[in-house]
Design an enzyme around this catalytic site. Structure first.
Site, PDB file in Angstrom:
ATOM      1  N   GLU A   7       0.685 -26.302  29.973  1.00 33.06           N
ATOM      2  CA  GLU A   7      -0.378 -25.314  29.734  1.00 33.06           C
ATOM      3  C   GLU A   7      -0.776 -24.587  31.010  1.00 33.06           C
ATOM      4  O   GLU A   7      -1.145 -23.428  30.983  1.00 33.06           O
ATOM      5  CB  GLU A   7      -1.598 -26.001  29.114  1.00 33.06           C
ATOM      6  CG  GLU A   7      -2.742 -25.051  28.817  1.00 33.06           C
ATOM      7  CD  GLU A   7      -3.796 -25.658  27.914  1.00 33.06           C
ATOM      8  OE1 GLU A   7      -4.964 -25.291  28.081  1.00 33.06           O
ATOM      9  OE2 GLU A   7      -3.454 -26.488  27.054  1.00 33.06           O
ATOM     10  N   LYS A   8      -0.682 -25.296  32.148  1.00 32.82           N
ATOM     11  CA  LYS A   8      -1.096 -24.690  33.417  1.00 32.82           C
ATOM     12  C   LYS A   8      -0.241 -25.267  34.547  1.00 32.82           C
ATOM     13  O   LYS A   8       0.369 -26.341  34.393  1.00 32.82           O
ATOM     14  CB  LYS A   8      -2.585 -24.915  33.651  1.00 32.82           C
ATOM     15  CG  LYS A   8      -3.028 -26.368  33.608  1.00 32.82           C
ATOM     16  CD  LYS A   8      -4.522 -26.513  33.783  1.00 32.82           C
ATOM     17  CE  LYS A   8      -5.296 -26.141  32.557  1.00 32.82           C
ATOM     18  NZ  LYS A   8      -5.155 -27.102  31.447  1.00 32.82           N
ATOM     19  N   ASP A 102      -2.366 -28.761  26.218  1.00 31.85           N
ATOM     20  CA  ASP A 102      -3.430 -29.759  26.103  1.00 31.85           C
ATOM     21  C   ASP A 102      -3.463 -30.343  24.689  1.00 31.85           C
ATOM     22  O   ASP A 102      -3.134 -29.648  23.713  1.00 31.85           O
ATOM     23  CB  ASP A 102      -4.790 -29.126  26.421  1.00 31.85           C
ATOM     24  CG  ASP A 102      -5.019 -28.999  27.924  1.00 31.85           C
ATOM     25  OD1 ASP A 102      -4.265 -29.627  28.683  1.00 31.85           O
ATOM     26  OD2 ASP A 102      -5.954 -28.287  28.321  1.00 31.85           O
ATOM     27  N   ASP A 104      -5.178 -30.569  22.102  1.00 28.63           N
ATOM     28  CA  ASP A 104      -6.237 -30.131  21.201  1.00 28.63           C
ATOM     29  C   ASP A 104      -5.773 -28.887  20.457  1.00 28.63           C
ATOM     30  O   ASP A 104      -4.640 -28.428  20.624  1.00 28.63           O
ATOM     31  CB  ASP A 104      -7.539 -29.865  21.965  1.00 28.63           C
ATOM     32  CG  ASP A 104      -7.414 -28.787  23.019  1.00 28.63           C
ATOM     33  OD1 ASP A 104      -6.359 -28.124  23.070  1.00 28.63           O
ATOM     34  OD2 ASP A 104      -8.352 -28.616  23.809  1.00 28.63           O
ATOM     35  N   TYR A 322      -8.566 -36.740  29.634  1.00 26.29           N
ATOM     36  CA  TYR A 322      -8.698 -35.352  29.190  1.00 26.29           C
ATOM     37  C   TYR A 322     -10.156 -35.020  28.847  1.00 26.29           C
ATOM     38  O   TYR A 322     -10.788 -35.702  28.046  1.00 26.29           O
ATOM     39  CB  TYR A 322      -7.802 -35.123  27.969  1.00 26.29           C
ATOM     40  CG  TYR A 322      -7.861 -33.722  27.428  1.00 26.29           C
ATOM     41  CD1 TYR A 322      -7.391 -32.656  28.172  1.00 26.29           C
ATOM     42  CD2 TYR A 322      -8.390 -33.473  26.168  1.00 26.29           C
ATOM     43  CE1 TYR A 322      -7.440 -31.372  27.679  1.00 26.29           C
ATOM     44  CE2 TYR A 322      -8.438 -32.194  25.663  1.00 26.29           C
ATOM     45  CZ  TYR A 322      -7.966 -31.138  26.423  1.00 26.29           C
ATOM     46  OH  TYR A 322      -8.025 -29.863  25.936  1.00 26.29           O
ATOM     47  N   ARG A 324     -11.700 -32.134  27.447  1.00 21.90           N
ATOM     48  CA  ARG A 324     -12.136 -31.307  26.310  1.00 21.90           C
ATOM     49  C   ARG A 324     -12.007 -32.067  24.994  1.00 21.90           C
ATOM     50  O   ARG A 324     -11.511 -31.545  23.995  1.00 21.90           O
ATOM     51  CB  ARG A 324     -11.340 -30.005  26.262  1.00 21.90           C
ATOM     52  CG  ARG A 324     -11.644 -29.071  27.419  1.00 21.90           C
ATOM     53  CD  ARG A 324     -10.715 -27.863  27.416  1.00 21.90           C
ATOM     54  NE  ARG A 324     -11.064 -26.904  28.437  1.00 21.90           N
ATOM     55  CZ  ARG A 324     -10.734 -26.990  29.709  1.00 21.90           C
ATOM     56  NH1 ARG A 324     -10.026 -28.036  30.128  1.00 21.90           N
ATOM     57  NH2 ARG A 324     -11.096 -26.070  30.586  1.00 21.90           N
TER      58      ARG A 324
END
Length: 790
Positions: A7-8, A102, A104, A322, A324
């Protein structure tokens, strides 16, 4: 070749470290023996703007709404074009792809949308990273899932994104246009979650402004039992005189009379009810992001965005899991990690955490360990990586402390206490008291501190007072025992206003949104769902409301106070957008989508219908503030003070669609005098295509719609006693009779419209000339000795 898409960049780097080395750094990706690792920068694709669907949407027009795409478009973000090209080339070369977004809803979508955009048909696996330490990454890499297992999660995220687009793009335009008709500038942003959140603050502020404190009286008495004295509170009967609608005693004379009555001691009191029960309070659950944000806000005064940013830093430093997460439970498989984590906390350079960790019992297994409650991620907890608190910032130390404290609590016993409730009858009146005897402090030992927090809000103070009452020391008694009245007194109290929201309490309100819905049935349904917004977006939504100047921060506690723009917007919007009922139900539907129930097409169809209905309502809406005057003709604009050649007057802000004008009297529009009420005549239309007259005897009189005429008409009519003109097949918009104050002529043609004739009129400030084609032409000319100055 296996390609990991993170993701990043930071996540990509951590994944590469855990693959077989050496790691070769390239532009936008890393090469290892186990595969190539590349990354996105969050969403590198964005949804197309309305004008990117059709150029005509660049200009905001009410007639274009609602804008509902038939085929949804995604656009490569300008700042991410280079990285997108790198990802595309690597996908073309890959044999297998590992989705490393991530764990989610949003993380699932942002990698999937890239694969969908490129029409990727290659096999895709999913790695779920709840922590970035080496052991967690290697463990997750050995347990790759098929990415198709998470299709419903992607659908849920996609439905949310498109619903937000429909509401935001259309209603922001609709209500900004309504604001412009009312002469207001700026963009009035409307959001599916943002707007009902803003409405919570506006309504709370109005409750405060409308609040009127009520004085009431409470009575406490001391009773003596053979085993000791205790205090009890008088409870009034429903039939007691002097009570308000909430059963509070508001008559001081009655309070005095009752104290006098009790002091007579004509009879003994009697214990009529004695209940004693053992209560157990389970360990508090570890944190989801929202619960961490709320507690950090209360304890340290941190705003939600700061908490999220800090938790993210701890995660990237591999110290916590994590951030979030919307889950407060832990998987059974991680219970074996507790020994190492607690040993690290025991050796930590923080006295309290070390002392608490020392007393942990690894045989204790709290309710938090529950696989059935786990989704793609679990509660936020410390990892097995050792931490040096002194290397962290003060915010990082405080947030880590809270996370570690909640984790340690899972290995303490439950809190056990005896709850006693007693009812006493004395002189036909009821008194009650309660007491709590702690039998086992258990996990609450971690949260009972001598230095109680100084900054308690009103809800905290209320709970604190109730807890003190429950902890009264009571003598041993039983039902039927007699007690003696010793003394009593009454106390004057005042009702307290609700407290303003802070960022953390507003976030808690978004999570517990069922408390604020209007519909009782919906309230019941929503009690167990996830509120409005997501764990990752709630803080951003609040922050955006502040940035857009809908909310302001005030005072040391940074209370959220609505601005005038907030009041205007919320007052203009219908209940469907300002109350959270609909939004919360949609969140429930999105959650169901992620579990495979319902379809994205059905959800978006409902959103489109909802959007269309609200756009229609917006066309009939006028955004009027206090001390503003709604246009009585079009009912969409407001009357604005203007300066003309002949002095000040008031005109509609919705010009040229509405040409309503009226005179100025002492700084206010003279609306009443502009009304031309003919009670004995029927109301006629004033459309260009239908010029009508009202006939009365030999006279024929023109009347405008809504019984209103403009200031221009009024000047001509104020000194007119009779109107002796006949209707024509095609007459001018402003027929004016000849009299001493009005001179008609066809000699001068209007130079603006080239159609109407100029009429000489005596106005408030003298003679002037105006076009007979009014209101379609509003041209006026100065008078020079009976000749228009053209």
């Amino acid at each position: 070749m296996r390609l990991y898409i993170a993701e990043k960049p930071s996540m990509g780097a951590e994944i590469a470290k855990c693959l077989t080395g050496p790691v070769q750094r390239k532009d936008g990706y890393l090469i290892t023996k186990d595969g190539i690792v590349t990354w996105a920068f969050g969403h590198i694709l964005r949804q197309a703007e309305p004008e990117e669907y059709n150029a005509k949407y660049k200009n905001w027009k009410a007639e274009d709404l609602p804008i509902i795409p038939k085929q949804w478009k995604m656009i490569i973000d300008e700042s991410c074009k280079k990285q997108f090209g790198i990802i595309k080339n690597l996908i073309d070369k890959a044999d297998e792809i590992v989705h490393a977004g991530d764990p989610d809803r949003e993380g699932q979508l942002l990698i999937d949308e890239v694969l969908d955009y490129l029409n990727c048909q290659k096999p895709v696996k999913r790695i779920l990273l709840n922590a970035l330490d080496e052991e967690s990454i290697k463990k997750a890499n050995k347990d790759l899932r098929d990415n198709r297992d998470f299709l419903n999660l992607k659908k849920s995220a996609l439905a949310r994104a498109r619903a937000d687009w429909l509401i935001g793009m259309n209603l922001s335009r609709a209500y900004t246009l309504a604001a412009r008709r009312a002469g207001k500038k700026g963009v009035f942003a409307v959001g599916r979650v943002k707007t009902p959140t803003l409405a919570l603050v506006v309504r709370r502020e109005r409750e405060l402004k409308d609040f009127k404190p009520v004085d009431y009286f409470t009575i406490k008495a001391i009773f003596a039992h053979e085993n000791g004295e205790f205090s009890a509170t008088w409870k009034p009967k429903d039939t007691q005189a002097g009570l308000d609608f909430e059963n509070r005693l508001i008559d001081e004379n009655i309070a005095k009379a009752l104290i006098g009555k009790f002091a007579q001691k004509t009879e003994a009191g009697k214990i009529i009810a004695y209940q004693k029960a053992q209560k157990k309070e389970a360990q508090r659950l570890p944190f989801s992001l929202s619960s961490l944000q709320v507690l950090a806000g209360k304890k340290y005064g941190y705003d939600p965005q700061l908490v999220l940013d800090t938790a993210q830093k701890l995660y990237e430093k591999k110290l916590t899991t994590y951030p979030r997460s919307d889950c407060e439970y832990l998987p059974q498989s991680q219970f074996s990690d507790a020994k190492i984590i607690l040993q690290n906390l025991y050796n930590i350079n923080e006295k309290q955490l070390a002392n608490w960790a020392k007393k942990c019992d690894l045989k204790t297994k709290s309710r938090a360990w529950n696989d059935k409650k786990i989704t793609a991620h679990h509660a936020i907890i410390p990892t097995k990586v050792k931490v040096n608190l002194m290397s962290l910032t003060i915010e990082e130390r405080n947030i880590y402390f809270l996370i570690a404290q909640a984790y340690i609590a899972q290995f303490y016993p439950v809190h056990i206490y005896d709850q006693t409730k007693i009812s006493i009858e004395y002189m036909q009146e009821l008194f009650v008291t309660s007491g709590r005897v702690v039998k086992q402090m258990g996990w609450k030992e971690l949260y009972v501190q001598n230095n109680k927090e100084k900054s308690l809000n009103e809800d905290d103070k209320k709970e604190d007072n109730e807890e003190k009452e429950e902890q009264n020391s009571l003598p041993l008694m039983k039902k039927g025992d007699e007690v003696e009245y010793v003394k009593g007194e009454y106390d004057k109290k005042s009702t307290k206003p609700p407290t303003r929201f802070t960022s953390s309490t507003l976030l808690a309100g978004m999570k517990d949104i069922h408390k604020y819905v209007k519909d009782v049935e919906v309230k019941k349904k929503l009690k167990d769902i996830y509120g409005i917004g997501t764990e990752a977006t709630r803080a951003t939504i609040i922050e955006d409301l502040v940035k857009r100047n809908f909310l302001q921060l005030e005072g040391k506690k940074k209370y959220l106070v609505p601005t005038q723009s907030a009041y205007i917007l919320i007052d203009a919007l219908p209940d469907e957008m300002t109350y959270p009922d609909s939004t919360a139900v949609w969140e429930d539907y999105l959650h169901s989508l992620s579990e495979g129930q319902g379809t994205i097409e059905e959800f978006l169809a409902k959103q489109a219908e909802f959007t269309q209905n609200l756009c229609i309502k917006a066309t009939k809406t006028v955004l009027v503030q206090e001390h503003e005057y709604k246009c009585p003709r079009c009912n969409q604009g407001i009357l604005v003070k203007r300066k003309g050649k002949n002095g000040e007057f008031w005109g509609c802000s919705n010009f040229p669609n509405c040409r309503m004008t009226c005179n100025d009297v002492d700084g206010k529009p003279d609306i009443e005098k502009t009304k031309f009420n003919f009670n004995n005549y029927r109301q006629m239309s004033y459309n260009n295509s239908d010029k009508n007259y009202i006939k009365s005897g030999q006279n024929e009189i023109f009347q405008q719609d809504n019984q209103l005429i403009s200031a221009w008409d009024l000047i001509a009519r104020e000194n007119t006693k009779k109107m002796n003109f006949a209707p024509k097949e095609k007459f001018s918009a402003m027929p004016i009779e000849k009299n001493k104050n009005t001179k008609a002529t066809s000699k001068y043609l209007c130079t603006r419209c080239k159609e109407g004739n100029l009429r000489r009129i005596r106005g408030k400030n003298g003679w002037f000339w105006a076009c007979s084609n009014y209101p379609h032409c509003t041209a006026t000319y100065d008078d020079n000795n009976g000749i228009p100055v053209i």
